[in-house]
Design an enzyme around this catalytic site. Structure first.
Site: not given
Length: 423
Positions: A17, A147-148, A194, A251, A301
Protein backbone atom coordinates in the site's frame (compact mmCIF):
# COMPACT_ATOMS: atom_id res chain seq x y z
CA UNK A 1 46.71 6.71 -13.22
CA UNK A 2 43.49 6.02 -11.26
CA UNK A 3 41.39 3.07 -12.32
CA UNK A 4 38.26 3.93 -14.26
CA UNK A 5 35.05 3.30 -12.34
CA UNK A 6 32.60 1.24 -14.36
CA UNK A 7 29.08 2.28 -13.35
CA UNK A 8 26.37 -0.28 -12.76
CA UNK A 9 22.67 0.48 -12.94
CA UNK A 10 20.22 0.43 -10.05
CA UNK A 11 16.73 -1.04 -9.75
CA UNK A 12 14.16 0.66 -7.51
CA UNK A 13 10.57 -0.40 -6.90
CA UNK A 14 7.64 0.42 -4.63
CA UNK A 15 5.63 -2.32 -2.96
CA UNK A 16 2.46 -2.73 -0.92
CA UNK A 17 0.00 0.00 0.00
CA UNK A 18 1.33 3.41 -0.97
CA UNK A 19 1.58 6.45 1.31
CA UNK A 20 1.67 10.22 1.25
CA UNK A 21 5.49 10.14 1.42
CA UNK A 22 6.74 7.02 -0.37
CA UNK A 23 7.61 9.21 -3.34
CA UNK A 24 9.73 11.37 -1.02
CA UNK A 25 11.88 8.28 -0.47
CA UNK A 26 12.01 7.76 -4.24
CA UNK A 27 13.07 11.38 -4.64
CA UNK A 28 15.87 11.06 -2.08
CA UNK A 29 17.08 7.80 -3.59
CA UNK A 30 17.11 8.96 -7.22
CA UNK A 31 18.73 12.28 -6.37
CA UNK A 32 21.43 10.50 -4.34
CA UNK A 33 22.01 8.00 -7.15
CA UNK A 34 22.38 10.79 -9.70
CA UNK A 35 24.85 12.55 -7.44
CA UNK A 36 26.81 9.30 -7.11
CA UNK A 37 27.62 9.18 -10.83
CA UNK A 38 29.76 7.57 -12.20
CA UNK A 39 29.54 4.84 -9.55
CA UNK A 40 25.85 4.36 -10.37
CA UNK A 41 24.68 4.52 -13.97
CA UNK A 42 20.93 4.78 -14.46
CA UNK A 43 18.12 4.12 -12.01
CA UNK A 44 15.53 1.80 -13.52
CA UNK A 45 12.20 1.64 -11.68
CA UNK A 46 10.04 -1.45 -11.70
CA UNK A 47 6.58 -0.71 -13.05
CA UNK A 48 4.20 -2.02 -10.38
CA UNK A 49 6.85 -3.18 -7.97
CA UNK A 50 8.62 -6.52 -8.24
CA UNK A 51 6.24 -7.46 -11.05
CA UNK A 52 8.08 -4.93 -13.20
CA UNK A 53 11.33 -6.80 -12.62
CA UNK A 54 9.83 -10.22 -13.35
CA UNK A 55 8.18 -9.05 -16.58
CA UNK A 56 11.12 -6.81 -17.56
CA UNK A 57 8.79 -3.82 -17.46
CA UNK A 58 11.34 -1.22 -16.43
CA UNK A 59 11.11 2.57 -16.36
CA UNK A 60 14.09 4.77 -17.23
CA UNK A 61 14.09 7.46 -14.56
CA UNK A 62 16.96 9.27 -16.30
CA UNK A 63 14.34 10.58 -18.75
CA UNK A 64 12.78 12.63 -15.94
CA UNK A 65 13.94 16.18 -15.33
CA UNK A 66 15.58 17.16 -12.05
CA UNK A 67 12.57 19.38 -11.34
CA UNK A 68 10.09 16.53 -11.77
CA UNK A 69 12.14 14.20 -9.58
CA UNK A 70 12.27 16.95 -6.94
CA UNK A 71 8.46 17.26 -7.20
CA UNK A 72 8.11 13.65 -6.09
CA UNK A 73 8.91 14.89 -2.59
CA UNK A 74 5.46 16.47 -2.33
CA UNK A 75 3.45 14.01 -4.46
CA UNK A 76 1.43 11.16 -2.88
CA UNK A 77 0.80 7.66 -4.20
CA UNK A 78 3.36 5.50 -5.96
CA UNK A 79 4.94 7.30 -8.91
CA UNK A 80 6.01 4.05 -10.59
CA UNK A 81 3.11 1.89 -9.53
CA UNK A 82 3.08 -0.54 -6.63
CA UNK A 83 1.86 -4.10 -6.14
CA UNK A 84 0.73 -6.67 -3.63
CA UNK A 85 2.75 -9.60 -4.87
CA UNK A 86 4.75 -11.74 -2.49
CA UNK A 87 7.53 -13.99 -3.69
CA UNK A 88 7.35 -17.31 -1.89
CA UNK A 89 10.31 -19.32 -0.68
CA UNK A 90 13.24 -19.75 -3.04
CA UNK A 91 12.66 -23.49 -3.25
CA UNK A 92 8.99 -22.93 -4.16
CA UNK A 93 9.52 -20.26 -6.82
CA UNK A 94 13.09 -20.73 -7.93
CA UNK A 95 12.22 -19.92 -11.55
CA UNK A 96 11.00 -16.46 -10.54
CA UNK A 97 14.15 -15.68 -8.58
CA UNK A 98 16.32 -16.87 -11.45
CA UNK A 99 14.26 -14.67 -13.78
CA UNK A 100 14.98 -11.65 -11.58
CA UNK A 101 18.72 -12.28 -11.84
CA UNK A 102 18.38 -12.81 -15.58
CA UNK A 103 16.70 -9.40 -15.95
CA UNK A 104 19.27 -7.72 -13.72
CA UNK A 105 22.09 -9.28 -15.73
CA UNK A 106 20.53 -8.15 -19.03
CA UNK A 107 20.38 -4.55 -17.82
CA UNK A 108 23.62 -4.56 -15.79
CA UNK A 109 21.81 -3.89 -12.53
CA UNK A 110 24.14 -4.02 -9.56
CA UNK A 111 21.93 -2.35 -6.94
CA UNK A 112 18.46 -3.46 -5.81
CA UNK A 113 16.30 -1.12 -3.73
CA UNK A 114 12.88 -2.25 -2.54
CA UNK A 115 10.63 0.32 -0.86
CA UNK A 116 7.94 -1.27 1.31
CA UNK A 117 6.86 -2.96 4.52
CA UNK A 118 7.49 -6.32 6.14
CA UNK A 119 6.63 -8.50 3.16
CA UNK A 120 8.76 -6.28 0.94
CA UNK A 121 11.74 -6.55 3.26
CA UNK A 122 11.29 -10.33 3.08
CA UNK A 123 11.45 -10.10 -0.72
CA UNK A 124 14.59 -7.96 -0.62
CA UNK A 125 16.24 -10.43 1.73
CA UNK A 126 15.37 -13.38 -0.51
CA UNK A 127 16.68 -11.58 -3.61
CA UNK A 128 20.00 -11.00 -1.84
CA UNK A 129 20.17 -14.71 -1.01
CA UNK A 130 19.47 -15.95 -4.54
CA UNK A 131 21.96 -13.45 -6.03
CA UNK A 132 24.64 -14.77 -3.70
CA UNK A 133 23.68 -18.37 -4.46
CA UNK A 134 23.89 -17.78 -8.21
CA UNK A 135 27.11 -15.81 -7.94
CA UNK A 136 25.62 -12.59 -9.31
CA UNK A 137 27.10 -9.40 -7.79
CA UNK A 138 24.08 -7.52 -6.44
CA UNK A 139 23.74 -5.22 -3.43
CA UNK A 140 20.23 -5.35 -1.94
CA UNK A 141 18.92 -2.62 0.35
CA UNK A 142 15.39 -2.29 1.73
CA UNK A 143 13.79 1.13 2.12
CA UNK A 144 11.20 1.13 4.95
CA UNK A 145 7.63 2.24 4.29
CA UNK A 146 4.32 1.42 5.91
CA UNK A 147 1.43 3.42 7.30
CA UNK A 148 0.93 0.59 9.80
CA UNK A 149 4.16 1.55 11.63
CA UNK A 150 4.75 -2.13 12.38
CA UNK A 151 8.33 -2.69 11.17
CA UNK A 152 10.77 -3.65 13.95
CA UNK A 153 14.13 -2.03 14.71
CA UNK A 154 13.11 1.43 13.52
CA UNK A 155 11.62 4.11 15.76
CA UNK A 156 8.88 4.75 13.20
CA UNK A 157 8.02 3.99 9.59
CA UNK A 158 7.72 6.57 6.79
CA UNK A 159 4.07 7.07 5.93
CA UNK A 160 2.83 6.61 9.47
CA UNK A 161 3.43 10.15 10.73
CA UNK A 162 1.34 11.66 7.94
CA UNK A 163 -1.51 9.17 8.41
CA UNK A 164 -1.40 9.84 12.14
CA UNK A 165 -1.65 13.57 11.52
CA UNK A 166 -4.59 13.08 9.14
CA UNK A 167 -6.66 10.81 11.39
CA UNK A 168 -6.03 12.87 14.52
CA UNK A 169 -7.06 16.01 12.63
CA UNK A 170 -10.13 14.28 11.19
CA UNK A 171 -11.18 13.02 14.61
CA UNK A 172 -10.78 16.46 16.16
CA UNK A 173 -12.76 18.16 13.41
CA UNK A 174 -15.50 15.53 13.37
CA UNK A 175 -15.74 15.88 17.12
CA UNK A 176 -16.61 19.56 16.80
CA UNK A 177 -19.29 18.63 14.26
CA UNK A 178 -20.90 15.94 16.41
CA UNK A 179 -20.79 18.10 19.54
CA UNK A 180 -22.66 20.81 17.66
CA UNK A 181 -25.51 18.49 16.67
CA UNK A 182 -25.66 16.01 19.53
CA UNK A 183 -28.64 17.53 21.36
CA UNK A 184 -31.06 16.95 18.48
CA UNK A 185 -29.21 14.63 16.08
CA UNK A 186 -26.18 12.32 16.07
CA UNK A 187 -25.03 10.96 19.42
CA UNK A 188 -22.30 8.58 18.27
CA UNK A 189 -19.62 8.92 15.61
CA UNK A 190 -17.33 6.05 14.59
CA UNK A 191 -14.17 6.44 12.52
CA UNK A 192 -12.65 3.25 11.09
CA UNK A 193 -8.94 3.44 10.29
CA UNK A 194 -6.32 1.06 8.91
CA UNK A 195 -4.41 -1.38 11.07
CA UNK A 196 -4.67 -5.11 10.55
CA UNK A 197 -2.73 -6.43 13.54
CA UNK A 198 -1.13 -3.28 14.92
CA UNK A 199 -3.24 -0.41 16.23
CA UNK A 200 -0.78 2.43 15.72
CA UNK A 201 -3.12 4.47 13.49
CA UNK A 202 -6.02 4.00 15.88
CA UNK A 203 -3.78 5.05 18.76
CA UNK A 204 -2.84 8.18 16.80
CA UNK A 205 -6.52 9.19 16.78
CA UNK A 206 -6.07 9.58 20.53
CA UNK A 207 -3.88 12.61 19.92
CA UNK A 208 -7.02 14.55 18.90
CA UNK A 209 -8.18 14.93 22.49
CA UNK A 210 -6.19 16.34 25.38
CA UNK A 211 -8.75 15.63 28.12
CA UNK A 212 -11.20 12.79 28.77
CA UNK A 213 -14.07 15.00 27.59
CA UNK A 214 -12.55 15.54 24.14
CA UNK A 215 -12.77 13.17 21.15
CA UNK A 216 -12.02 10.40 20.76
CA UNK A 217 -13.78 9.12 23.85
CA UNK A 218 -12.99 5.51 22.95
CA UNK A 219 -10.25 3.86 20.88
CA UNK A 220 -10.64 0.20 19.90
CA UNK A 221 -7.28 -1.43 19.18
CA UNK A 222 -6.52 -4.91 17.80
CA UNK A 223 -4.14 -5.41 20.73
CA UNK A 224 -7.15 -5.40 23.13
CA UNK A 225 -9.87 -8.05 22.56
CA UNK A 226 -13.27 -6.44 22.03
CA UNK A 227 -15.62 -6.82 24.99
CA UNK A 228 -19.13 -5.88 23.88
CA UNK A 229 -20.62 -5.35 27.33
CA UNK A 230 -17.77 -3.15 28.57
CA UNK A 231 -17.78 -1.19 25.33
CA UNK A 232 -21.51 -0.48 25.41
CA UNK A 233 -21.30 0.59 29.04
CA UNK A 234 -18.56 3.07 28.18
CA UNK A 235 -20.52 4.47 25.23
CA UNK A 236 -23.56 5.00 27.45
CA UNK A 237 -21.41 6.62 30.12
CA UNK A 238 -19.91 9.07 27.58
CA UNK A 239 -23.28 10.03 26.12
CA UNK A 240 -24.73 10.63 29.56
CA UNK A 241 -21.71 12.67 30.65
CA UNK A 242 -20.80 14.57 27.46
CA UNK A 243 -24.01 14.26 25.41
CA UNK A 244 -22.16 12.40 22.64
CA UNK A 245 -19.47 9.76 22.06
CA UNK A 246 -16.75 9.51 19.41
CA UNK A 247 -14.99 6.23 18.66
CA UNK A 248 -11.87 5.32 16.68
CA UNK A 249 -11.68 1.66 15.64
CA UNK A 250 -9.02 -0.38 13.88
CA UNK A 251 -10.03 -2.48 10.90
CA UNK A 252 -8.25 -5.40 12.59
CA UNK A 253 -10.35 -5.41 15.77
CA UNK A 254 -10.55 -8.90 17.33
CA UNK A 255 -13.13 -10.54 19.54
CA UNK A 256 -12.25 -12.52 22.66
CA UNK A 257 -11.65 -15.67 20.62
CA UNK A 258 -9.14 -13.91 18.35
CA UNK A 259 -11.52 -13.70 15.39
CA UNK A 260 -11.41 -10.62 13.18
CA UNK A 261 -14.75 -8.85 13.47
CA UNK A 262 -14.46 -7.58 9.91
CA UNK A 263 -13.08 -10.72 8.22
CA UNK A 264 -14.72 -10.87 4.78
CA UNK A 265 -13.67 -14.49 4.25
CA UNK A 266 -11.31 -13.71 1.37
CA UNK A 267 -7.54 -13.17 1.10
CA UNK A 268 -5.43 -10.49 -0.57
CA UNK A 269 -2.37 -11.20 -2.73
CA UNK A 270 -0.13 -11.33 0.36
CA UNK A 271 -2.36 -14.01 1.90
CA UNK A 272 -3.87 -11.65 4.49
CA UNK A 273 -7.57 -11.72 5.34
CA UNK A 274 -9.45 -8.96 3.52
CA UNK A 275 -11.13 -6.65 5.97
CA UNK A 276 -13.89 -4.10 5.77
CA UNK A 277 -16.84 -2.62 7.60
CA UNK A 278 -15.94 -2.95 11.28
CA UNK A 279 -16.81 0.72 11.75
CA UNK A 280 -20.30 0.09 10.49
CA UNK A 281 -20.59 -3.02 12.68
CA UNK A 282 -19.66 -1.05 15.79
CA UNK A 283 -22.02 1.78 14.90
CA UNK A 284 -24.90 -0.61 14.24
CA UNK A 285 -24.21 -2.39 17.51
CA UNK A 286 -24.59 0.92 19.36
CA UNK A 287 -27.87 1.58 17.54
CA UNK A 288 -29.27 -1.89 18.18
CA UNK A 289 -28.32 -2.08 21.86
CA UNK A 290 -28.53 1.53 23.00
CA UNK A 291 -30.76 3.18 20.41
CA UNK A 292 -28.43 6.12 19.71
CA UNK A 293 -28.41 7.77 16.32
CA UNK A 294 -25.01 7.36 14.69
CA UNK A 295 -22.75 8.24 11.80
CA UNK A 296 -19.66 6.32 10.78
CA UNK A 297 -16.84 7.02 8.38
CA UNK A 298 -14.21 4.90 6.67
CA UNK A 299 -10.93 6.79 6.23
CA UNK A 300 -9.69 4.15 3.73
CA UNK A 301 -7.38 5.54 1.00
CA UNK A 302 -7.98 9.13 2.13
CA UNK A 303 -5.79 8.62 5.19
CA UNK A 304 -2.75 7.35 3.30
CA UNK A 305 -3.05 9.74 0.32
CA UNK A 306 -3.47 12.97 2.29
CA UNK A 307 -0.26 14.70 1.23
CA UNK A 308 -1.88 18.12 1.72
CA UNK A 309 -1.62 17.64 5.48
CA UNK A 310 1.54 15.55 5.65
CA UNK A 311 3.79 15.66 8.70
CA UNK A 312 7.01 17.56 8.05
CA UNK A 313 8.85 15.06 10.25
CA UNK A 314 7.51 12.22 8.12
CA UNK A 315 8.52 13.86 4.85
CA UNK A 316 12.04 14.61 6.10
CA UNK A 317 12.54 11.06 7.36
CA UNK A 318 11.18 9.44 4.18
CA UNK A 319 13.52 11.54 2.03
CA UNK A 320 16.52 10.88 4.31
CA UNK A 321 15.95 7.12 4.24
CA UNK A 322 15.91 7.12 0.44
CA UNK A 323 19.27 8.86 0.36
CA UNK A 324 20.63 6.62 3.10
CA UNK A 325 19.75 3.50 1.09
CA UNK A 326 22.06 4.64 -1.70
CA UNK A 327 24.85 5.51 0.73
CA UNK A 328 24.59 2.06 2.32
CA UNK A 329 24.69 0.36 -1.08
CA UNK A 330 27.74 2.33 -2.19
CA UNK A 331 29.54 1.42 1.02
CA UNK A 332 28.98 -2.25 0.21
CA UNK A 333 26.35 -2.96 2.87
CA UNK A 334 24.19 -5.79 1.56
CA UNK A 335 20.86 -7.17 2.83
CA UNK A 336 20.28 -4.18 5.12
CA UNK A 337 17.68 -1.46 5.70
CA UNK A 338 18.27 2.09 6.96
CA UNK A 339 16.27 2.89 10.10
CA UNK A 340 15.26 5.81 12.31
CA UNK A 341 16.80 5.92 15.78
CA UNK A 342 15.15 8.19 18.36
CA UNK A 343 17.53 10.18 20.54
CA UNK A 344 14.94 12.11 22.58
CA UNK A 345 11.21 12.83 22.74
CA UNK A 346 11.25 16.52 23.60
CA UNK A 347 12.86 18.06 21.74
CA UNK A 348 12.44 15.30 19.23
CA UNK A 349 15.84 14.30 17.87
CA UNK A 350 16.62 11.38 15.61
CA UNK A 351 19.42 9.91 13.56
CA UNK A 352 19.83 7.23 10.92
CA UNK A 353 20.93 3.70 11.72
CA UNK A 354 20.95 0.36 9.96
CA UNK A 355 19.32 -3.04 10.50
CA UNK A 356 19.86 -6.43 8.90
CA UNK A 357 17.02 -7.50 6.60
CA UNK A 358 17.00 -10.96 8.16
CA UNK A 359 15.98 -9.33 11.46
CA UNK A 360 13.27 -7.17 9.87
CA UNK A 361 11.48 -9.52 7.49
CA UNK A 362 8.26 -11.08 8.79
CA UNK A 363 8.49 -9.45 12.24
CA UNK A 364 5.51 -7.30 13.24
CA UNK A 365 5.66 -4.63 15.95
CA UNK A 366 2.40 -3.96 17.75
CA UNK A 367 1.40 -1.22 20.18
CA UNK A 368 3.01 -1.97 23.58
CA UNK A 369 0.64 -2.61 26.48
CA UNK A 370 2.04 0.35 28.42
CA UNK A 371 0.96 2.63 25.55
CA UNK A 372 -2.66 1.63 26.21
CA UNK A 373 -4.71 2.68 29.24
CA UNK A 374 -5.56 0.05 31.84
CA UNK A 375 -9.18 -0.17 30.66
CA UNK A 376 -8.04 -0.50 27.02
CA UNK A 377 -10.11 2.42 25.74
CA UNK A 378 -7.48 5.18 25.40
CA UNK A 379 -3.77 5.88 25.07
CA UNK A 380 -1.33 6.64 27.86
CA UNK A 381 0.94 9.64 28.28
CA UNK A 382 3.86 7.43 27.29
CA UNK A 383 2.14 6.69 24.00
CA UNK A 384 1.35 10.37 23.48
CA UNK A 385 5.00 11.26 24.05
CA UNK A 386 6.01 8.74 21.39
CA UNK A 387 3.38 9.79 18.84
CA UNK A 388 3.35 13.57 19.17
CA UNK A 389 6.71 14.32 17.50
CA UNK A 390 5.84 12.14 14.50
CA UNK A 391 2.96 14.42 13.43
CA UNK A 392 4.86 17.63 14.08
CA UNK A 393 5.32 20.30 11.45
CA UNK A 394 3.66 21.11 8.14
CA UNK A 395 5.08 20.52 4.69
CA UNK A 396 2.42 21.81 2.33
CA UNK A 397 2.69 20.97 -1.37
CA UNK A 398 2.51 23.80 -3.91
CA UNK A 399 -1.04 24.70 -4.90
CA UNK A 400 -2.37 25.70 -8.32
CA UNK A 401 -5.92 26.89 -8.98
CA UNK A 402 -6.82 26.04 -5.41
CA UNK A 403 -5.66 22.40 -5.56
CA UNK A 404 -2.38 20.62 -4.74
CA UNK A 405 -0.05 20.63 -7.74
CA UNK A 406 1.33 17.09 -7.96
CA UNK A 407 3.68 15.69 -10.60
CA UNK A 408 2.96 12.83 -13.02
CA UNK A 409 6.13 11.35 -14.45
CA UNK A 410 6.62 10.30 -18.08
CA UNK A 411 7.63 6.77 -17.01
CA UNK A 412 9.48 6.02 -20.25
CA UNK A 413 9.92 2.25 -20.70
CA UNK A 414 13.31 0.61 -21.06
CA UNK A 415 13.53 -1.56 -24.23
CA UNK A 416 13.15 -5.24 -23.40
CA UNK A 417 16.05 -7.60 -24.11
CA UNK A 418 14.61 -10.93 -22.97
CA UNK A 419 11.76 -13.26 -23.94
CA UNK A 420 8.38 -12.69 -22.32
CA UNK A 421 7.90 -14.16 -18.85
CA UNK A 422 4.52 -15.07 -17.37
CA UNK A 423 3.94 -14.79 -13.61
Amino acid sequence: MAATTIPRNAFYAQSGGVTAVINASACGLIEAARAASPRIGKVFAGRNGIIGALTEDLIDTSCESAADIASLRHTPGGAFGSCRYKLKGIDQQRAQYERLIEVFRAHDIGYFFYNGGGDSMDTAHKVSQIAEHLGYPLVCVGVPKTVDNDLPLTDCCPGFGSVAKYVATSMREAGFDVASMSRTSTKVFVLEVMGRHAGWITAACGLAGETAAEPPHIVLLPEIPFDEARFLARVQECVERYDYCTIAVSEGLLDASGRLLADMGTKDAFGHAQLGGVGQQIAQLVKDKLGYKYHWALADYLQRAARHIASRTDVEQAYALGRAAVELALSGRNAVMPVIERLSDSPYRWQLGVAELKNVANVERTVPRDFISEDGFSITEKCRAYLAPLIDGEDFPPFRNGLPDYVRLQNVPVPRRLPEFTI
